[in-house]
Design a protein around this motif. Structure first.
Motif, mmCIF file in Angstrom:
data_model
loop_
_atom_site.group_PDB
_atom_site.id
_atom_site.type_symbol
_atom_site.label_atom_id
_atom_site.label_comp_id
_atom_site.label_asym_id
_atom_site.label_seq_id
_atom_site.Cartn_x
_atom_site.Cartn_y
_atom_site.Cartn_z
ATOM 1 N N TYR A 1 0.032 21.491 -12.992
ATOM 2 C CA TYR A 1 0.989 22.573 -13.109
ATOM 3 C C TYR A 1 0.337 23.659 -13.978
ATOM 4 C CZ TYR A 1 1.559 19.751 -17.262
ATOM 5 O OH TYR A 1 1.287 19.008 -18.380
ATOM 6 N N GLN A 2 0.980 24.793 -14.060
ATOM 7 C CA GLN A 2 0.439 25.950 -14.764
ATOM 8 C C GLN A 2 0.579 25.747 -16.274
ATOM 9 O OE1 GLN A 2 2.429 29.571 -13.541
ATOM 10 N NE2 GLN A 2 0.508 30.517 -12.964
ATOM 11 N N ALA A 3 -0.469 25.247 -16.918
ATOM 12 C CA ALA A 3 -0.406 24.930 -18.341
ATOM 13 C C ALA A 3 -1.103 25.967 -19.214
ATOM 14 C CB ALA A 3 -1.028 23.553 -18.597
ATOM 15 N N ASN A 4 -1.939 26.812 -18.617
ATOM 16 C CA ASN A 4 -2.673 27.846 -19.355
ATOM 17 C C ASN A 4 -3.368 27.328 -20.615
ATOM 18 O OD1 ASN A 4 -2.042 30.157 -17.657
ATOM 19 N ND2 ASN A 4 0.067 29.989 -18.420
ATOM 20 N N PRO A 5 -4.269 26.347 -20.471
ATOM 21 C CA PRO A 5 -4.959 25.792 -21.645
ATOM 22 C C PRO A 5 -5.732 26.838 -22.446
ATOM 23 C CG PRO A 5 -5.332 24.431 -19.710
ATOM 24 C CD PRO A 5 -4.691 25.695 -19.228
ATOM 25 N N GLN A 6 -6.112 27.937 -21.790
ATOM 26 C CA GLN A 6 -6.865 28.972 -22.513
ATOM 27 C C GLN A 6 -6.029 29.612 -23.624
ATOM 28 O OE1 GLN A 6 -5.699 29.287 -19.457
ATOM 29 N NE2 GLN A 6 -4.841 31.347 -19.126
ATOM 30 N N LYS A 7 -4.709 29.443 -23.579
ATOM 31 C CA LYS A 7 -3.838 30.024 -24.603
ATOM 32 C C LYS A 7 -3.518 29.050 -25.732
ATOM 33 C CE LYS A 7 -1.585 33.205 -21.345
ATOM 34 N NZ LYS A 7 -0.297 33.652 -20.765
ATOM 35 N N TRP A 8 -3.807 27.764 -25.536
ATOM 36 C CA TRP A 8 -3.499 26.787 -26.575
ATOM 37 C C TRP A 8 -4.255 27.139 -27.854
ATOM 38 C CZ3 TRP A 8 -4.589 21.644 -23.462
ATOM 39 C CH2 TRP A 8 -3.696 21.562 -22.379
ATOM 40 N N SER A 9 -3.610 26.926 -28.991
ATOM 41 C CA SER A 9 -4.286 27.146 -30.272
ATOM 42 C C SER A 9 -3.719 26.179 -31.297
ATOM 43 C CB SER A 9 -4.111 28.593 -30.739
ATOM 44 O OG SER A 9 -2.741 28.878 -30.985
ATOM 45 N N ILE A 10 -4.383 26.109 -32.436
ATOM 46 C CA ILE A 10 -3.926 25.210 -33.482
ATOM 47 C C ILE A 10 -4.065 25.901 -34.828
ATOM 48 C CG2 ILE A 10 -6.192 24.071 -33.673
ATOM 49 C CD1 ILE A 10 -4.599 21.459 -34.250
ATOM 50 N N ALA A 11 -3.015 25.799 -35.636
ATOM 51 C CA ALA A 11 -3.007 26.472 -36.934
ATOM 52 C C ALA A 11 -3.928 25.746 -37.906
ATOM 53 C CB ALA A 11 -1.579 26.518 -37.477
ATOM 54 N N ASP B 1 1.549 27.661 -28.392
ATOM 55 C CA ASP B 1 1.425 28.039 -26.975
ATOM 56 C C ASP B 1 0.982 26.868 -26.101
ATOM 57 O OD1 ASP B 1 2.112 30.783 -27.397
ATOM 58 O OD2 ASP B 1 0.098 31.095 -28.222
ATOM 59 N N PHE B 2 1.381 25.675 -26.493
ATOM 60 C CA PHE B 2 0.986 24.458 -25.770
ATOM 61 C C PHE B 2 1.998 24.177 -24.667
ATOM 62 C CE2 PHE B 2 1.056 19.741 -25.375
ATOM 63 C CZ PHE B 2 -0.264 19.535 -25.006
ATOM 64 N N VAL B 3 1.500 23.922 -23.460
ATOM 65 C CA VAL B 3 2.371 23.590 -22.329
ATOM 66 C C VAL B 3 2.040 22.179 -21.862
ATOM 67 C CG1 VAL B 3 2.992 24.122 -19.948
ATOM 68 C CG2 VAL B 3 2.593 25.983 -21.579
ATOM 69 N N TRP B 4 3.022 21.297 -21.940
ATOM 70 C CA TRP B 4 2.889 19.964 -21.357
ATOM 71 C C TRP B 4 4.190 19.657 -20.651
ATOM 72 C CZ3 TRP B 4 5.492 15.201 -22.055
ATOM 73 C CH2 TRP B 4 4.912 14.125 -21.376
ATOM 74 N N GLU C 1 5.046 25.813 -14.531
ATOM 75 C CA GLU C 1 5.231 24.810 -15.586
ATOM 76 C C GLU C 1 6.581 24.110 -15.523
ATOM 77 O OE1 GLU C 1 6.520 26.565 -19.669
ATOM 78 O OE2 GLU C 1 4.967 27.889 -18.920
ATOM 79 N N LYS C 2 7.537 24.668 -14.774
ATOM 80 C CA LYS C 2 8.840 24.026 -14.623
ATOM 81 C C LYS C 2 8.926 23.172 -13.356
ATOM 82 C CE LYS C 2 11.329 27.581 -17.210
ATOM 83 N NZ LYS C 2 12.420 28.592 -17.193
ATOM 84 N N LEU C 3 7.827 23.123 -12.605
ATOM 85 C CA LEU C 3 7.754 22.345 -11.359
ATOM 86 C C LEU C 3 8.782 22.805 -10.330
ATOM 87 C CD1 LEU C 3 7.269 18.714 -12.797
ATOM 88 C CD2 LEU C 3 5.529 20.411 -12.246
ATOM 89 N N GLN C 4 9.075 24.099 -10.339
ATOM 90 C CA GLN C 4 10.095 24.626 -9.429
ATOM 91 C C GLN C 4 9.513 25.353 -8.227
ATOM 92 O OE1 GLN C 4 12.607 26.972 -11.995
ATOM 93 N NE2 GLN C 4 13.729 25.187 -12.736
ATOM 94 N N LYS C 5 8.313 25.899 -8.365
ATOM 95 C CA LYS C 5 7.705 26.606 -7.239
ATOM 96 C C LYS C 5 6.187 26.490 -7.301
ATOM 97 C CE LYS C 5 7.861 31.070 -9.664
ATOM 98 N NZ LYS C 5 8.316 32.467 -9.602
ATOM 99 N N VAL C 6 5.558 26.672 -6.140
ATOM 100 C CA VAL C 6 4.101 26.614 -6.044
ATOM 101 C C VAL C 6 3.560 28.032 -6.202
ATOM 102 C CG1 VAL C 6 2.157 26.078 -4.529
ATOM 103 C CG2 VAL C 6 4.147 24.561 -4.587
ATOM 104 N N VAL C 7 2.558 28.156 -7.087
ATOM 105 C CA VAL C 7 1.982 29.468 -7.387
ATOM 106 C C VAL C 7 0.467 29.413 -7.218
ATOM 107 C CG1 VAL C 7 3.840 30.094 -8.971
ATOM 108 C CG2 VAL C 7 1.823 28.897 -9.853
ATOM 109 N N GLY C 8 -0.174 30.558 -7.233
ATOM 110 C CA GLY C 8 -1.612 30.616 -7.068
ATOM 111 C C GLY C 8 -2.366 30.140 -8.291
ATOM 112 N N ALA C 9 -3.537 29.559 -8.069
ATOM 113 C CA ALA C 9 -4.461 29.189 -9.141
ATOM 114 C C ALA C 9 -5.803 29.830 -8.795
ATOM 115 C CB ALA C 9 -4.559 27.677 -9.288
ATOM 116 N N LEU C 10 -6.683 29.110 -8.105
ATOM 117 C CA LEU C 10 -7.912 29.717 -7.615
ATOM 118 C C LEU C 10 -7.642 30.614 -6.405
ATOM 119 C CD1 LEU C 10 -10.559 26.904 -8.085
ATOM 120 C CD2 LEU C 10 -10.599 29.187 -9.097
ATOM 121 N N ALA C 11 -6.495 30.466 -5.818
ATOM 122 C CA ALA C 11 -6.046 31.425 -4.800
ATOM 123 C C ALA C 11 -5.172 32.463 -5.495
ATOM 124 C CB ALA C 11 -5.258 30.721 -3.709
ATOM 125 N N SER C 12 -5.556 33.722 -5.377
ATOM 126 C CA SER C 12 -4.752 34.776 -6.000
ATOM 127 C C SER C 12 -3.433 34.960 -5.254
ATOM 128 C CB SER C 12 -5.534 36.092 -6.030
ATOM 129 O OG SER C 12 -5.954 36.465 -4.731
#
Length: 532
Positions: free
Chosen positions: A521-531, A509-512, A77-88
């Motif tokens: 980038y790694q935004a983890n939309p599954q964690k987003w929620s709204i009060a 838990d919103f990442v943009w 999410e900081k655009l500093q390194k490449v990490v796995g997504a569908l590749a573990s």
């Protein structure tokens, strides 16, 4: 766009009074914020554009697309390194010519398993220009894609490429079982993208109401856990002002904004301002097929004629850095390059020496752009007035992104189609990203070098930097690219601006990230929620 009647280049207050933007009327479908539903203007501004459904053809909008599609690898999410997504996980050989991806256990939205066959199929689509893939030129260095088993993909390159991982972050995986029956040359315009697409992400497509919104529902079988939200909705707006009005009224909970919109939100406890580097250099791209720009003195005159510091301070509120090549990062800037400080008298002399009156004869020059925000309107009005003061008569023409792409990618040497563009291109987080806009081997239809830049020294410098396997030497190689750009001026580089998003404080838990092209980038939309 009308020209300003007058302009003070010393104080742009006069410009702002003569370049007032007309009031904008809020339009679009009102979608009420419901419990467990997050609505946003995800495709407002440079982060995306309306009708952007096909990730093979996408040059922007990955903030939204990556909610339901996923690549093998992505940026953090900081655009500093490449990490796995569908590749573990993934490994790179010592010669940087073989990439081995180990796939995670994932399912498509229709329940079928995601396998290495899907990854190989996707790479074939992305490498084939007939599919409309904007990545085909970037992937030409692939010599083979092998799948020794269902969980392993091996990609071999014909030569090392330091930008290959960056390119792979944009290759969203697609289902072979759903798309293999569609001929490659019919894929881009197929209705599947907007009616029945399936991905592997935390949300799955449910509905598209033409020109109004796209709705996604939670993928309850998502490998990362059941999403906290039930729905995510992407609202379309006629203009950014309409999106801001919807945000204020509670119709949506997030939107992209321009820097000049930020002050009205900064002290409002109901909203959070998200700020970051755009990693995009804005530039005036000379059409090198046009005789107007053949003389380097004319290109130099354009640089000297524009008071970039005044525009940055008065219009961007200081939220930008002047760019004297494609880069502004200190480690990529060689010492003693020309700063092209504002000097209209020098610009006039250069034009006189080049015989500008005979080259152009005072004829208006169309400046094509896909930037349509009020900020962009004012910026181009300033540029127009400054160039007029030295005898260059430009007329801005703003169009939507699909129209822009159609014009610049399909243009012939007939210069009537366009002579100059105002655009932006990714200059990071991987420095090699600008290669596609400047390398002679990327001239359309091979790639998106829309300015038709043909500069052997620049192509050589770019090729050398891309092929440099030693990360400690790579910065110096990109300094060489910067030096050639600064001397030869394939573009008139202007600035790299910050970008901003505004999100309701009800959203948790919103990442943009203000990433180029919207990510991914790694935004983890599954964690987003709204009060409530």
């Amino acid at each position: 766009m009308k020209r300003l009647s007058r302009l003070s280049v010393i104080a742009l207050g006069a410009l702002l009074s003569t370049a007032a933007v007309p009031a904008l009327v809020v339009s679009g479908v009102a979608t009420q914020a419901q419990a467990a539903t997050l609505s946003g203007g995800f495709d407002v501004g440079p982060g995306g554009f309306q009708g952007n459904f096909n990730p093979l053809a996408a040059t922007a909008g990955f903030t939204w697309l990556s909610v339901y599609y996923e690549p093998l690898i992505t940026y953090d999410e900081k655009l500093q390194k490449v990490v796995g997504a569908l590749a573990s996980s993934y490994e790179v050989s010592s010669d940087q010519m073989t990439y081995t991806f180990k796939l995670t256990d994932a399912k498509w939205h229709d329940g079928k398993p995601f396998t290495a066959k899907d990854a190989k199929f996707t790479m074939g689509l992305a490498m084939d220009a007939k599919t409309g893939s904007v990545l085909a030129a970037r992937l030409k260095g692939i010599s083979s894609v092998e799948t020794p088993d269902d969980r392993t993909v091996i990609i071999k390159l014909s030569a090392p490429s330091s930008s290959f991982p960056d390119t792979m972050t944009k290759v969203m995986m697609l289902p072979e079982h759903a798309l293999s029956s569609i001929p490659a040359d019919q894929l881009a315009k197929n209705t599947w993208w907007s009616t029945a697409p399936i991905g592997t992400g935390p949300f799955k497509f449910t509905k598209y109401v033409s020109d109004q919104y796209v709705e996604l529902a939670a993928n309850t079988d998502y490998r990362g856990g059941k999403p906290a939200l039930e729905r995510v909705i992407n609202r379309y707006f006629a203009n950014p002002a309409a999106a801001i009005a919807a945000l204020r009224s509670g119709e949506i909970q997030f939107t992209y904004v321009d820097s000049n919109d930020v002050p009205t939100f900064k002290d409002n406890k109901d909203f959070q301002v998200i700020e970051g580097n755009s990693f995009v250099v804005n530039y005036l791209g000379f059409n090198h097929d046009s005789p107007l720009w053949k003389d380097a003195r004319v290109r130099q005159a354009v640089m000297y004629a524009i008071n970039r510091d005044a525009i940055i301070q008065s219009l961007y509120g200081g939220a930008a850095k002047p760019a004297n090549c494609a880069y502004v990062a200190e480690q990529l800037i060689p010492p003693d390059i020309d700063s092209y400080a504002y000097d209209p008298e020098k610009a006039k002399k250069l034009l006189t020496d080049a015989g500008w009156d005979q080259i152009n004869g005072g004829k208006p020059i169309t400046l094509l752009t896909y930037y349509t925000t009020p900020l962009a309107t004012n910026v181009l009005a300033a540029v127009q007035a400054m160039l007029a003061q030295v005898g260059i008569n430009i007329v801005p023409r703003a169009v939507d992104a699909p129209t822009y792409n159609s014009i610049v990618l399909n243009a012939t040497p007939d210069i009537a189609q366009f002579q100059l563009v105002y655009a932006g291109l990714q200059n990071g987080p991987d420095a090699g990203s600008i290669n596609v806009g400047l390398n002679e081997k990327q001239i359309p239809p091979a790639g998106p070098n829309v300015a038709r830049v043909r500069m052997p020294d620049l192509t050589k410098a770019l090729d050398s930097a891309l092929a440099e396997p030693d990360s400690t030497k790579r910065d110096a190689a990109y300094q060489d690219v910067c030096k050639v750009m600064n001397t030869n001026l394939p573009w008139a580089t202007l600035w790299v601006a910050n970008r901003y998003g505004i999100v309701s404080t009800k959203v948790k838990d919103f990442v943009w990230t203000p990433a180029p092209g919207g990510g991914p980038y790694q935004a983890n939309p599954q964690k987003w929620s709204i009060a409530e």
